[in-house]
Structures are given as C-alpha cells and as structure tokens.
Design a protein around this motif. Structure first.
Motif, mmCIF file in Angstrom:
data_model
loop_
_atom_site.group_PDB
_atom_site.id
_atom_site.type_symbol
_atom_site.label_atom_id
_atom_site.label_comp_id
_atom_site.label_asym_id
_atom_site.label_seq_id
_atom_site.Cartn_x
_atom_site.Cartn_y
_atom_site.Cartn_z
ATOM 1 N N GLY A 36 0.879 -1.137 -0.092
ATOM 2 C CA GLY A 36 0.019 -0.166 -0.113
ATOM 3 C C GLY A 36 0.857 1.163 -0.103
ATOM 4 O O GLY A 36 0.701 2.266 -0.794
ATOM 5 N N THR A 37 1.752 1.193 0.978
ATOM 6 C CA THR A 37 2.732 2.396 0.824
ATOM 7 C C THR A 37 3.498 2.651 -0.367
ATOM 8 O O THR A 37 3.626 3.696 -1.078
ATOM 9 C CB THR A 37 3.742 2.271 2.145
ATOM 10 O OG1 THR A 37 2.849 2.077 3.204
ATOM 11 C CG2 THR A 37 4.580 3.656 2.304
ATOM 12 N N ASN A 38 4.124 1.673 -0.869
ATOM 13 C CA ASN A 38 4.895 1.407 -2.089
ATOM 14 C C ASN A 38 4.043 2.226 -3.089
ATOM 15 O O ASN A 38 4.635 3.130 -4.023
ATOM 16 C CB ASN A 38 5.182 -0.039 -2.436
ATOM 17 C CG ASN A 38 6.823 -0.106 -1.652
ATOM 18 O OD1 ASN A 38 7.470 0.769 -1.630
ATOM 19 N ND2 ASN A 38 6.958 -1.474 -1.713
ATOM 20 N N GLY B 171 10.355 5.890 -14.221
ATOM 21 C CA GLY B 171 9.921 5.075 -13.398
ATOM 22 C C GLY B 171 11.196 4.466 -12.440
ATOM 23 O O GLY B 171 10.931 4.043 -11.141
ATOM 24 N N PHE B 172 12.342 4.377 -12.726
ATOM 25 C CA PHE B 172 13.318 4.230 -11.774
ATOM 26 C C PHE B 172 13.351 5.188 -10.668
ATOM 27 O O PHE B 172 13.549 4.844 -9.353
ATOM 28 C CB PHE B 172 14.828 4.476 -12.684
ATOM 29 C CG PHE B 172 16.093 3.918 -11.810
ATOM 30 C CD1 PHE B 172 16.599 2.944 -11.857
ATOM 31 C CD2 PHE B 172 16.705 5.138 -10.867
ATOM 32 C CE1 PHE B 172 17.692 2.573 -10.959
ATOM 33 C CE2 PHE B 172 17.595 4.703 -10.165
ATOM 34 C CZ PHE B 172 18.255 3.384 -10.147
ATOM 35 N N LEU B 173 13.355 6.551 -10.981
ATOM 36 C CA LEU B 173 13.048 7.474 -9.619
ATOM 37 C C LEU B 173 11.938 7.242 -8.860
ATOM 38 O O LEU B 173 12.121 7.295 -7.519
ATOM 39 C CB LEU B 173 13.175 9.082 -10.432
ATOM 40 C CG LEU B 173 14.388 9.433 -11.071
ATOM 41 C CD1 LEU B 173 14.175 10.872 -11.656
ATOM 42 C CD2 LEU B 173 15.927 9.424 -10.179
ATOM 43 N N ALA C 39 11.958 5.579 -3.604
ATOM 44 C CA ALA C 39 11.550 5.630 -2.112
ATOM 45 C C ALA C 39 10.840 4.558 -1.286
ATOM 46 O O ALA C 39 11.258 4.574 -0.101
ATOM 47 C CB ALA C 39 10.703 7.017 -2.254
ATOM 48 N N GLY C 40 10.302 3.867 -1.877
ATOM 49 C CA GLY C 40 9.390 2.821 -1.552
ATOM 50 C C GLY C 40 10.444 1.927 -0.556
ATOM 51 O O GLY C 40 10.112 1.416 0.601
ATOM 52 N N LEU D 4 17.055 -2.329 -3.618
ATOM 53 C CA LEU D 4 17.171 -1.121 -4.512
ATOM 54 C C LEU D 4 17.705 -1.503 -5.719
ATOM 55 O O LEU D 4 17.575 -0.474 -6.903
ATOM 56 C CB LEU D 4 18.250 -0.104 -3.809
ATOM 57 C CG LEU D 4 17.545 0.457 -2.561
ATOM 58 C CD1 LEU D 4 18.447 1.323 -1.823
ATOM 59 C CD2 LEU D 4 16.226 1.257 -2.749
ATOM 60 N N MET D 5 18.568 -2.507 -5.845
ATOM 61 C CA MET D 5 19.039 -3.136 -7.323
ATOM 62 C C MET D 5 17.957 -3.681 -8.046
ATOM 63 O O MET D 5 18.049 -3.728 -9.448
ATOM 64 C CB MET D 5 20.044 -4.187 -6.910
ATOM 65 C CG MET D 5 21.377 -3.275 -6.599
ATOM 66 S SD MET D 5 22.679 -4.812 -6.085
ATOM 67 C CE MET D 5 22.960 -5.381 -7.564
ATOM 68 N N ARG D 6 16.826 -4.020 -7.511
ATOM 69 C CA ARG D 6 15.872 -4.785 -8.004
ATOM 70 C C ARG D 6 14.429 -3.937 -8.371
ATOM 71 O O ARG D 6 14.156 -3.899 -9.629
ATOM 72 C CB ARG D 6 15.309 -6.000 -7.496
ATOM 73 C CG ARG D 6 14.285 -6.803 -8.342
ATOM 74 C CD ARG D 6 13.858 -7.898 -7.520
ATOM 75 N NE ARG D 6 12.658 -7.663 -6.476
ATOM 76 C CZ ARG D 6 11.603 -7.205 -6.552
ATOM 77 N NH1 ARG D 6 11.259 -7.237 -7.757
ATOM 78 N NH2 ARG D 6 11.022 -6.876 -5.462
ATOM 79 N N ILE D 7 14.084 -3.225 -7.366
ATOM 80 C CA ILE D 7 12.924 -2.558 -7.608
ATOM 81 C C ILE D 7 12.859 -1.231 -8.632
ATOM 82 O O ILE D 7 12.129 -1.252 -9.567
ATOM 83 C CB ILE D 7 12.352 -2.219 -6.159
ATOM 84 C CG1 ILE D 7 11.901 -3.392 -5.388
ATOM 85 C CG2 ILE D 7 11.195 -1.113 -6.340
ATOM 86 C CD1 ILE D 7 11.362 -3.008 -4.047
#
Length: 319
Positions: free
Chosen positions: A191-193, A228-230, A234-235, A288-291
C-alpha cells in the motif's frame, strides 16, 4: 475568422475529454506485459535478496558473495529459482495494480473539473497496493520464498518440488491460511509503495518531460525508464522493515505449531532484540538493485502501450 477559432476550441475540448479515456483494461494489459519482461530480467536479484534476508548465521558476506556462492554450489539455474511463480505473480499483480489504480483515480476525480487531487492520487495508489497484496502478492510470494530458501537442485533433496507442489504442501500442512502468512506486513508494504510510486511517477513525468496522462504524447522508452527508476527508489527505503518481516513470516512453516514469529509486531520486536536495528533493513541494497530497475523496465513497456493507445485514440477522434 471566427470559424477557425471555433474549431480550435473544439479541438481543445476534445483533448481535455480524451485525457480520461484510457480504459482500466488497457492499463492492466500494459502492466502485465511489463511485468513479464521485468521478471525475466531481474529474478536473480530477487533470489539474492531473499537469501540475504533469511541468512541469520552470516553465511553470505554481501550481494556478490551471495550470488557467486549460490551459482557455484547450486548451479547458475538456481539464480532463477521461483521464476514461474514470480513471473505469474508480477503479471497478475501489475494487471490488478494498474487496473485498480485507474478505476480508483476515476472515482476520486472531481466531478466538476475532472481533476485528480494529490490526496486522491495517494489514496488510489494505496488502495491498489492493498488489493494486490491480499488477492495476489501474499500467496504467490509465500510459494516463491519457500522455493527460494531451499538449497540445492536435486529434486529428491528438496521438500517442495515446484510451485504447485509447494502450494499443495502448504495447504495440507497449514491450511489455506498458510498461503497468506505475512499478509499484514505485505499490505503495509504494498500500500505504501504504490501510493508513493504512482504519485512520484506522475510528478516526474510532468516535471521532466511535460507529459500528462491522456495527452496523446508517447514518451521515449529511456524517458519512461528514468521516471520509473526515480519513482521506484523511495518505497524500499521506507518499507524495508515490512519487507524483512514479510519474508521471515512467509518462510516459516506452521505445520508443527512451533513458530519463531507469531505476527508482524512480534517479528519486528524479535528481530530488533536479537539482531539489531540494521537487520530490519537487511536486503535493502538488492531491493534497490531490483525494484527501481524493475519499475524502469515495467514503465518503459507500459508507457509505450498506453501511449500508443492514447495517440491512436486522439488521432481518430472527430474534430
């Protein structure tokens, strides 16, 4: 001279109207296709993330060491363990996420102006994340994580022989609720993501490329990848503890009624007491390397599909 001005006004009205015409099913299809491409590219990083989060003894010294250890001891194919449930999970998840978000955004738009407020965009993303977590993400990730935590490739040495067998064994030993282990932290994480991701993607598209939803312009793939990357960075930082707890709860079997963690809050307290605060962000770097790269890939594909739909619709609209 008045007639051309009338036509221009008509064209402007057409463009304003078509800003809300991209249907939810088109958003769902675009997300599904993007999810398939993302899964195939980034599965090894997800396997490494899961192994690091489950590593209580410190067997892996970092991302590269974990990846090379898995490849050397279990074979390169082990880095794609759980690909089938992961790809299916991403395909269905993105379809539900993108479609639900589109439906909720339409519901939250102002009935008079047709505009969507910042709060409405956040609520739409959060609602889409909660629904995907309960309907799709939790059961698929339970199966994926239990397959990924198994070491080795010899079928006779593995408890779970494949995704379907894993799901059947989980239901047999723990009941149907076993497939929803870790649902609470998954709901909070997703939900937060999604609240952050959809809002950030809209803002980056507008700020960097002057792109607005439904305007008929198609971003270049590299532009969509940057936005999309940026939007995807944060999530993981905010939801790291939820992701670690989710993984721990999903990985433990409840068949013997002897579980280490009894729930989300208990898991957070136990991990903090036994392993320290940093353990709640274990696996953050591979996330962070995947999402963010995953969001870059997914949006590059999704934006092309929805953008082409918008452009075709606008070009065929009567003047």
């Amino acid at each position: 001279m008045a007639e051309p001005q009338k036509n221009n006004n008509t064209n402007n009205s057409t463009q304003i109207t078509t800003r809300v015409t991209v249907p939810p099913y088109m958003k769902a299809i675009s997300g599904s296709v993007g999810g398939i491409v993302e899964a195939c590219c980034l599965q090894p990083i997800d396997v490494i993330k899961t192994r690091l989060q489950l590593d209580r003894a410190g067997n892996y010294k970092g991302i590269l060491h974990c990846g090379t250890t898995v490849a050397n001891t279990e074979g390169v194919r082990a880095l794609w363990k759980g690909l089938t449930p992961f790809a299916t999970h991403l395909t269905l998840k993105y379809a539900l996420r993108m479609g639900t978000n589109a439906v909720l955004q339409s519901a939250f738009k102002d009935s008079e102006t047709g505009k969507l407020s910042y709060q409405g965009r956040l609520f739409s993303g959060f609602g889409a994340g909660v629904l995907e977590a309960l309907v799709i993400v939790t059961p698929f990730e339970v199966v994926k994580i239990r397959l990924q935590q198994q070491k080795g490739l010899s079928p006779e040495l593995l408890k779970y022989k494949g995704p379907i067998h894993c799901a059947r064994m989980t239901i047999r030993e723990e009941g149907i609720r076993g497939l929803w282990s870790g649902a609470a932290p998954t709901v909070m994480r997703n939900g937060t993501n999604q609240a952050a991701m959809f809002s950030a993607k809209f803002m980056f598209d507008k700020a960097l490329w002057n792109k607005q939803e439904g305007d008929g312009t198609v971003l270049q793939p590299w532009q969509s990848m940057i936005s999309g990357f940026l939007a995807g960075t944060a999530g993981p930082i905010c939801t790291g503890p939820f992701d670690v707890v989710k993984t721990r709860l999903m990985a433990q079997s409840k068949s013997g009624n002897n579980v280490k963690y009894t729930g989300m809050v208990h898991a957070i307290k136990t991990i903090y007491a036994e392993e320290g605060l940093r353990a709640l962000w274990r696996g953050l770097l591979p996330r962070l390397m995947r999402i963010p790269p995953g969001q870059a890939i997914m949006w590059a594909v999704a934006d092309q599909l929805t953008g082409l739909y918008e452009k075709r619709f606008l070009q065929s609209a009567p003047l």
